[in-house]
Write an enzyme that holds these catalytic residues in place. Structure first.
Site, PDB file in Angstrom:
ATOM      1  N   HIS A  42      -5.377  -3.667   5.279  1.00 50.92           N
ATOM      2  CA  HIS A  42      -4.943  -3.970   3.913  1.00 50.92           C
ATOM      3  C   HIS A  42      -6.115  -4.511   3.101  1.00 50.92           C
ATOM      4  O   HIS A  42      -6.107  -5.638   2.626  1.00 50.92           O
ATOM      5  CB  HIS A  42      -3.775  -4.973   3.922  1.00 50.92           C
ATOM      6  CG  HIS A  42      -3.333  -5.348   2.543  1.00 50.92           C
ATOM      7  ND1 HIS A  42      -2.762  -4.444   1.669  1.00 50.92           N
ATOM      8  CD2 HIS A  42      -3.416  -6.519   1.861  1.00 50.92           C
ATOM      9  CE1 HIS A  42      -2.515  -5.043   0.520  1.00 50.92           C
ATOM     10  NE2 HIS A  42      -2.906  -6.307   0.612  1.00 50.92           N
ATOM     11  N   ASP A  61       0.835  -1.209   0.000  1.00 49.47           N
ATOM     12  CA  ASP A  61       0.000   0.000   0.000  1.00 49.47           C
ATOM     13  C   ASP A  61       0.870   1.260   0.000  1.00 49.47           C
ATOM     14  O   ASP A  61       0.548   2.260  -0.647  1.00 49.47           O
ATOM     15  CB  ASP A  61      -0.939  -0.016   1.214  1.00 49.47           C
ATOM     16  CG  ASP A  61      -1.775  -1.285   1.250  1.00 49.47           C
ATOM     17  OD1 ASP A  61      -2.244  -1.704   0.183  1.00 49.47           O
ATOM     18  OD2 ASP A  61      -1.926  -1.867   2.333  1.00 49.47           O
TER      19      ASP A  61
HETATM   20  C1  LMR Z   1      -2.942  -6.645  -3.233  1.00 53.64           C
HETATM   21  O1  LMR Z   1      -3.040  -5.668  -2.503  1.00 53.64           O
HETATM   22  O2  LMR Z   1      -2.756  -6.514  -4.455  1.00 53.64           O
HETATM   23  C2  LMR Z   1      -2.991  -8.017  -2.631  1.00 53.64           C
HETATM   24  O3  LMR Z   1      -3.473  -7.943  -1.333  1.00 53.64           O
HETATM   25  C3  LMR Z   1      -3.721  -9.029  -3.435  1.00 53.64           C
HETATM   26  C4  LMR Z   1      -5.200  -8.755  -3.589  1.00 53.64           C
HETATM   27  O4  LMR Z   1      -6.004  -9.687  -3.387  1.00 53.64           O
HETATM   28  O5  LMR Z   1      -5.572  -7.651  -3.967  1.00 53.64           O
END
Ligand code: LMR
Length: 327
Positions: free
Chosen positions: A179, A151
């Site tokens: 997340h 992120d």
């Molecule tokens: C991401 O941020 O790309 C990962 O957590 C994978 C997802 O499922 O998005």
């Protein structure tokens, strides 16, 4: 000298992550575990002319135990990935059990290791890991984290792109929260050096950081989600921990953690009324030494924070309930 274990090493995140770790002069020994192919991946990596030694294990013959023996850092990327139309929470059914089983073995075999979780939904899998370690009386809050570095990487990349600046790495933007979607909160108002974004660009970048994972899921059209950029981000986080273990000072990364156990964290948890949150964390030789507060937020960020906290609370309690029911 540091031994790093990667669980899920033959997967699409685990393989590139293992390659990056094999390239790192900070890693002495690399131990790979997966339900298939891990010994092959290990042999493949062992042909690379860097000094670290790689070993691969499968579940039979106590492979997980052997992979974890003596590990200083365990990175978990095992589990399934999203397909179009799925949220990270949709992975819970399968990945919650995967995490719990792996962490039970960590608790028995390398209870002093750092545990870094990439497996989604991180908002819930970290609480599962924490509760599992607590149950085995080996939980060290300074050493157990959900990896949210992607992120942070996305925030600087997307701001650089929207403003057409030369170098994304020159932009330091804290990304806090969780997340997943609205729980991800990029603090663009705290960007160093400061950047000027119109409201339209601020909204667009914030949305892209929150839902950047979806861009990849859609583009891969059923073949999975982020792999190489996640491996890059995971490697950056492991490298920061390795640097701090090697006595480098002022190593700070945002990470998702159980706040009450880390200096500075109890106050943040009380203020947010949630125990798990990604904040900037300072690392020392033995793990997290300080959790930093969010700092001044803009009105826009304050509104997003409320939404993030509410969703995160649900994700956390889902993980905690699962862990407690299964222990
Ligand atoms: C991401 O941020 O790309 C990962 O957590 C994978 C997802 O499922 O998005």
């Amino acid at each position: 000298m540091p031994k790093v274990a990667v669980l899920g090493a033959a997967g699409q995140i685990g393989s590139p992550l293992s390659l990056l770790l094999k390239m790192s002069p900070l890693v002495t020994e690399l131990s790979l575990y997966d339900i298939v192919h891990a010994p092959g991946v290990a042999i493949d990596l062992n042909h690379i002319d860097t000094p670290s030694k790689v070993t691969g294990f499968l579940p039979d013959n106590d492979g997980l135990k052997k992979a974890l023996a003596g590990a200083d850092i365990v990175v978990i990327s095992a589990g399934i990935a999203r397909k179009p139309g799925m949220t990270r929470d949709d992975l819970f059914k399968v990945n919650a059990g995967v995490i719990q089983n792996l962490v039970i073995e960590i608790a028995k075999t390398c209870p002093n290791a750092f545990v870094l979780i990439i497996t989604n939904p991180v908002n819930s899998t970290l609480p599962i890991a924490v509760e599992t370690l607590k149950k085995h009386n080996v939980f060290n809050p300074a050493k157990v984290f959900g990896v949210t570095t992607l992120d942070v990487v996305r925030a600087s990349t997307f701001v650089q792109q929207v403003l057409d600046l030369p170098d994304p790495k020159a932009l330091k933007i804290p990304v806090v929260g969780g997340h997943s979607g609205a729980t991800i909160l990029p603090l663009l108002s705290q960007c160093v050096p400061a950047v000027k974004l119109t409201e339209e660009k601020r909204d667009a970048v914030t949305y892209r950081v929150q839902f950047g994972g979806d861009e990849i899921v859609q583009a891969k059209a059923g073949a999975g989600s982020a792999t190489t950029c996640m491996a890059y981000a995971g490697f950056r986080f492991v490298s920061s921990i390795l640097k701090a273990m090697g006595s480098e000072s002022k190593v700070i990364e945002e990470t998702y953690l159980y706040l009450p156990g880390v200096p500075g964290g109890k106050e943040i948890a009380a203020e947010l009324s949630v125990d798990y949150f990604a904040v900037p964390v300072e690392f020392g030789r033995a793990g997290a030494v300080k959790a930093y507060p969010l700092g001044p937020l803009s009105g826009y960020e304050t509104k997003l924070l409320k939404v993030a906290v509410e969703e995160l609370k649900r994700n956390v309690s889902k993980g905690v309930s699962f862990a407690l029911a299964g222990l």
